[in-house]
Design a protein around this motif. Sequence first.
Motif, PDB file in Angstrom:
ATOM      1  N   GLY A 199      -2.822 -29.700  -8.664  1.00  0.00           N
ATOM      2  CA  GLY A 199      -1.817 -28.767  -8.332  1.00  0.00           C
ATOM      3  C   GLY A 199      -1.960 -28.068  -7.240  1.00  0.00           C
ATOM      4  N   ASN A 200      -0.909 -27.191  -6.778  1.00  0.00           N
ATOM      5  CA  ASN A 200      -0.732 -26.772  -5.474  1.00  0.00           C
ATOM      6  C   ASN A 200      -1.204 -25.340  -5.826  1.00  0.00           C
ATOM      7  OD1 ASN A 200      -0.030 -28.761  -3.943  1.00  0.00           O
ATOM      8  ND2 ASN A 200       2.177 -28.576  -4.509  1.00  0.00           N
ATOM      9  N   TYR A 201      -2.115 -24.737  -5.025  1.00  0.00           N
ATOM     10  CA  TYR A 201      -2.561 -23.217  -5.097  1.00  0.00           C
ATOM     11  C   TYR A 201      -1.610 -22.390  -4.737  1.00  0.00           C
ATOM     12  CZ  TYR A 201      -6.140 -19.624  -5.870  1.00  0.00           C
ATOM     13  OH  TYR A 201      -6.702 -18.542  -6.397  1.00  0.00           O
ATOM     14  N   PRO A 202      -1.317 -21.322  -5.063  1.00  0.00           N
ATOM     15  CA  PRO A 202      -0.203 -20.373  -4.225  1.00  0.00           C
ATOM     16  C   PRO A 202      -0.370 -20.095  -3.076  1.00  0.00           C
ATOM     17  CG  PRO A 202      -1.144 -19.230  -6.066  1.00  0.00           C
ATOM     18  CD  PRO A 202      -1.620 -20.822  -6.319  1.00  0.00           C
ATOM     19  N   ASP A 203       0.400 -19.865  -2.002  1.00  0.00           N
ATOM     20  CA  ASP A 203       0.151 -19.256  -0.713  1.00  0.00           C
ATOM     21  C   ASP A 203      -0.140 -17.954  -0.794  1.00  0.00           C
ATOM     22  OD1 ASP A 203       0.141 -18.703   1.827  1.00  0.00           O
ATOM     23  OD2 ASP A 203       2.394 -18.966   2.241  1.00  0.00           O
ATOM     24  N   THR A 204      -1.419 -17.646  -0.844  1.00  0.00           N
ATOM     25  CA  THR A 204      -1.723 -16.022  -0.932  1.00  0.00           C
ATOM     26  C   THR A 204      -1.663 -15.469   0.273  1.00  0.00           C
ATOM     27  OG1 THR A 204      -4.111 -16.910  -0.513  1.00  0.00           O
ATOM     28  CG2 THR A 204      -3.360 -16.782  -2.801  1.00  0.00           C
ATOM     29  N   SER A 205      -1.554 -15.882   1.607  1.00  0.00           N
ATOM     30  CA  SER A 205      -1.342 -15.172   2.627  1.00  0.00           C
ATOM     31  C   SER A 205      -0.275 -13.944   2.758  1.00  0.00           C
ATOM     32  CB  SER A 205      -1.464 -16.200   3.932  1.00  0.00           C
ATOM     33  OG  SER A 205      -0.344 -16.826   3.848  1.00  0.00           O
ATOM     34  N   ARG A 206       0.714 -14.388   2.135  1.00  0.00           N
ATOM     35  CA  ARG A 206       1.676 -13.501   1.995  1.00  0.00           C
ATOM     36  C   ARG A 206       1.619 -12.212   1.112  1.00  0.00           C
ATOM     37  NH1 ARG A 206       4.929 -17.988  -0.064  1.00  0.00           N
ATOM     38  NH2 ARG A 206       4.929 -16.781  -1.773  1.00  0.00           N
ATOM     39  N   LEU A 207       0.569 -12.258   0.314  1.00  0.00           N
ATOM     40  CA  LEU A 207       0.315 -11.196  -0.465  1.00  0.00           C
ATOM     41  C   LEU A 207      -0.461  -9.900   0.371  1.00  0.00           C
ATOM     42  CD1 LEU A 207      -1.320 -12.952  -3.517  1.00  0.00           C
ATOM     43  CD2 LEU A 207       0.933 -11.609  -3.575  1.00  0.00           C
ATOM     44  N   ILE A 208      -1.193 -10.517   1.483  1.00  0.00           N
ATOM     45  CA  ILE A 208      -1.967  -9.600   2.021  1.00  0.00           C
ATOM     46  C   ILE A 208      -1.271  -8.856   3.029  1.00  0.00           C
ATOM     47  CG2 ILE A 208      -3.965  -9.295   3.753  1.00  0.00           C
ATOM     48  CD1 ILE A 208      -4.986 -12.342   2.214  1.00  0.00           C
ATOM     49  N   PRO A 209      -1.029  -7.327   2.829  1.00  0.00           N
ATOM     50  CA  PRO A 209      -0.387  -6.619   3.831  1.00  0.00           C
ATOM     51  C   PRO A 209      -1.150  -6.473   5.212  1.00  0.00           C
ATOM     52  CG  PRO A 209      -1.466  -5.085   2.110  1.00  0.00           C
ATOM     53  CD  PRO A 209      -1.791  -6.732   1.834  1.00  0.00           C
ATOM     54  N   ASN A 210       0.102  -6.346   6.152  1.00  0.00           N
ATOM     55  CA  ASN A 210      -0.574  -6.323   7.640  1.00  0.00           C
ATOM     56  C   ASN A 210      -0.430  -4.853   8.165  1.00  0.00           C
ATOM     57  OD1 ASN A 210       2.014  -6.855   7.875  1.00  0.00           O
ATOM     58  ND2 ASN A 210       2.031  -8.905   8.763  1.00  0.00           N
ATOM     59  N   GLU A 211       0.188  -4.034   7.377  1.00  0.00           N
ATOM     60  CA  GLU A 211       0.256  -2.913   7.952  1.00  0.00           C
ATOM     61  C   GLU A 211      -0.416  -1.914   6.618  1.00  0.00           C
ATOM     62  OE1 GLU A 211       4.449  -2.605   8.131  1.00  0.00           O
ATOM     63  OE2 GLU A 211       4.763  -1.975   6.349  1.00  0.00           O
ATOM     64  N   SER A 212      -0.506  -0.488   7.217  1.00  0.00           N
ATOM     65  CA  SER A 212      -0.958   0.294   6.232  1.00  0.00           C
ATOM     66  C   SER A 212      -0.375   1.744   6.527  1.00  0.00           C
ATOM     67  CB  SER A 212      -2.574   0.476   6.131  1.00  0.00           C
ATOM     68  OG  SER A 212      -2.855   1.047   7.241  1.00  0.00           O
ATOM     69  N   LYS A 213      -0.306   2.519   5.245  1.00  0.00           N
ATOM     70  CA  LYS A 213       0.281   3.883   5.376  1.00  0.00           C
ATOM     71  C   LYS A 213      -0.828   5.070   5.422  1.00  0.00           C
ATOM     72  CE  LYS A 213       4.974   2.716   4.014  1.00  0.00           C
ATOM     73  NZ  LYS A 213       6.047   2.677   2.936  1.00  0.00           N
ATOM     74  N   THR A 214      -1.775   4.786   4.641  1.00  0.00           N
ATOM     75  CA  THR A 214      -3.155   5.538   4.483  1.00  0.00           C
ATOM     76  C   THR A 214      -4.302   4.476   4.762  1.00  0.00           C
ATOM     77  OG1 THR A 214      -1.666   6.566   2.625  1.00  0.00           O
ATOM     78  CG2 THR A 214      -3.970   7.265   2.694  1.00  0.00           C
ATOM     79  N   GLU A 215      -5.200   5.272   5.395  1.00  0.00           N
ATOM     80  CA  GLU A 215      -6.600   4.487   5.371  1.00  0.00           C
ATOM     81  C   GLU A 215      -7.695   5.366   5.235  1.00  0.00           C
ATOM     82  OE1 GLU A 215      -8.688   2.905   9.492  1.00  0.00           O
ATOM     83  OE2 GLU A 215      -6.924   1.997   9.360  1.00  0.00           O
ATOM     84  N   ILE A 216      -8.284   5.050   4.136  1.00  0.00           N
ATOM     85  CA  ILE A 216      -9.662   5.725   3.751  1.00  0.00           C
ATOM     86  C   ILE A 216     -10.981   5.059   4.090  1.00  0.00           C
ATOM     87  CG2 ILE A 216     -10.623   6.809   1.802  1.00  0.00           C
ATOM     88  CD1 ILE A 216      -7.742   7.221   0.937  1.00  0.00           C
ATOM     89  N   VAL A 217     -11.864   5.812   4.493  1.00  0.00           N
ATOM     90  CA  VAL A 217     -13.172   5.135   4.503  1.00  0.00           C
ATOM     91  C   VAL A 217     -14.181   6.030   3.692  1.00  0.00           C
ATOM     92  CG1 VAL A 217     -15.321   4.571   6.375  1.00  0.00           C
ATOM     93  CG2 VAL A 217     -12.983   4.425   7.166  1.00  0.00           C
ATOM     94  N   LEU A 218     -14.923   5.099   3.110  1.00  0.00           N
ATOM     95  CA  LEU A 218     -15.715   5.643   1.822  1.00  0.00           C
ATOM     96  C   LEU A 218     -17.212   4.863   2.120  1.00  0.00           C
ATOM     97  CD1 LEU A 218     -13.310   5.378  -0.983  1.00  0.00           C
ATOM     98  CD2 LEU A 218     -14.163   7.679  -0.245  1.00  0.00           C
ATOM     99  N   HIS A 219     -18.214   5.869   1.388  1.00  0.00           N
ATOM    100  CA  HIS A 219     -19.298   5.294   1.068  1.00  0.00           C
ATOM    101  C   HIS A 219     -19.295   4.204  -0.302  1.00  0.00           C
ATOM    102  CE1 HIS A 219     -21.721   7.345   3.986  1.00  0.00           C
ATOM    103  NE2 HIS A 219     -21.120   8.541   3.525  1.00  0.00           N
TER     104      HIS A 219
END
Length: 378
Positions: A247-267
């Motif tokens: 079978g064909n695996y779904p095209d997952t590249s469309r799911l990954i957002p290429n912009e962001s509104k909030t960016e958080i860095v954490l330990h």
Amino acid sequence: MRFIIQRDHLVQSVQDVMKAVTSRTTIPILTGIKIVATEEGVTLTGSDSDISIESFIPKEEDDKEIVEIKQPGAIVLQARFFSEMVKKLPSDFVEIEVQNHLQTVIRSGNSEFDLIGLDAEEYPQLPQIEEENVFRIPTDLLKAMIRQTSFAVSTSETRPILTGVNWKVENNELYCIATDSHRLALRKAKIEMETPANYNVVIPGKSLNELSKILADNNEQIEIVITENQVLFKAKHLLFFSRLLEGNYPDTSRLIPNESKTEIVLHTKEFLHAIDRASLLAREGKNNVVKFSTIGDGVLEISSNTPEVGKVVEELKGVSVDGEELKISFSAKYMMDALKAIEGNEIKILFTGAMRPFVIYPINDDSTLQLILPVRTY
């Protein structure tokens, strides 16, 4: 057939091939382990027709004799009894002898077992794979790639293709992608190829987990050969075959957002422990949901509320918090799985809104990515 073999080597090989043997098979002979003795050494094979594992024990290694072949031959022995038996044998050496009518005698110290074997001629042949396009990858890297992706495969058979990990090879890079449609794990790495080739296949998650268990922890190169419906992993003295999912695996590249509104860095560890604590009260609920929000000055609030049990609230200082205010809810289990799969002390999480998928990266490393779909609670 008759040979004498070091027990430890035999036990290890039996344990490896047992990972492919199942009692739930429609082909009775596959409940057995095939043992073949030749002048070179002894080969053990286990198979359930989805996975086949072949383990070779050479006659000698590092100038030490491991197997003494008295008479070449082949037999299939009931896996369940044989595997239990070899673990419990009293002496460091085991003698296996096939007498007439497939009667097999196993001797060790003062112990002697008689097992009725099956004709090895009736054991299905392993897939014959033309080794045209081989690519290589260090064993420890392969194990890491499996660990960082296979947990995200679907456990539901409603979409069988999602129970596998999508392996894509292009431009001498291997991409491993797994999703159960609520989360996604991706890992990529450079590989060695003799002739450049492209592949796009789906390997069952179960096969990869079993492979990972029997591979040694070292950086020796493992060879991988992909065909139309099989994949072969070749390590030292070990062959591991798995069928591929159709079978064909779904095209997952469309799911990954290429912009962001909030960016958080954490330990990473701090965040993991905070989610773990919040999930203690979330487990009673159906979906194990925690709430996550920014409350100003780089402080984040993690909370969980189960009406009949109680609630928990914890504040966590981010390394950095940039962008819009955020309130979002997600599965604590999915978040903990993702954090455990990421290597690195700090993570960056990119949010594009309360109901959009968000992405987690280790800092300064774009080879790993975890994506989670939020849950609607606000």
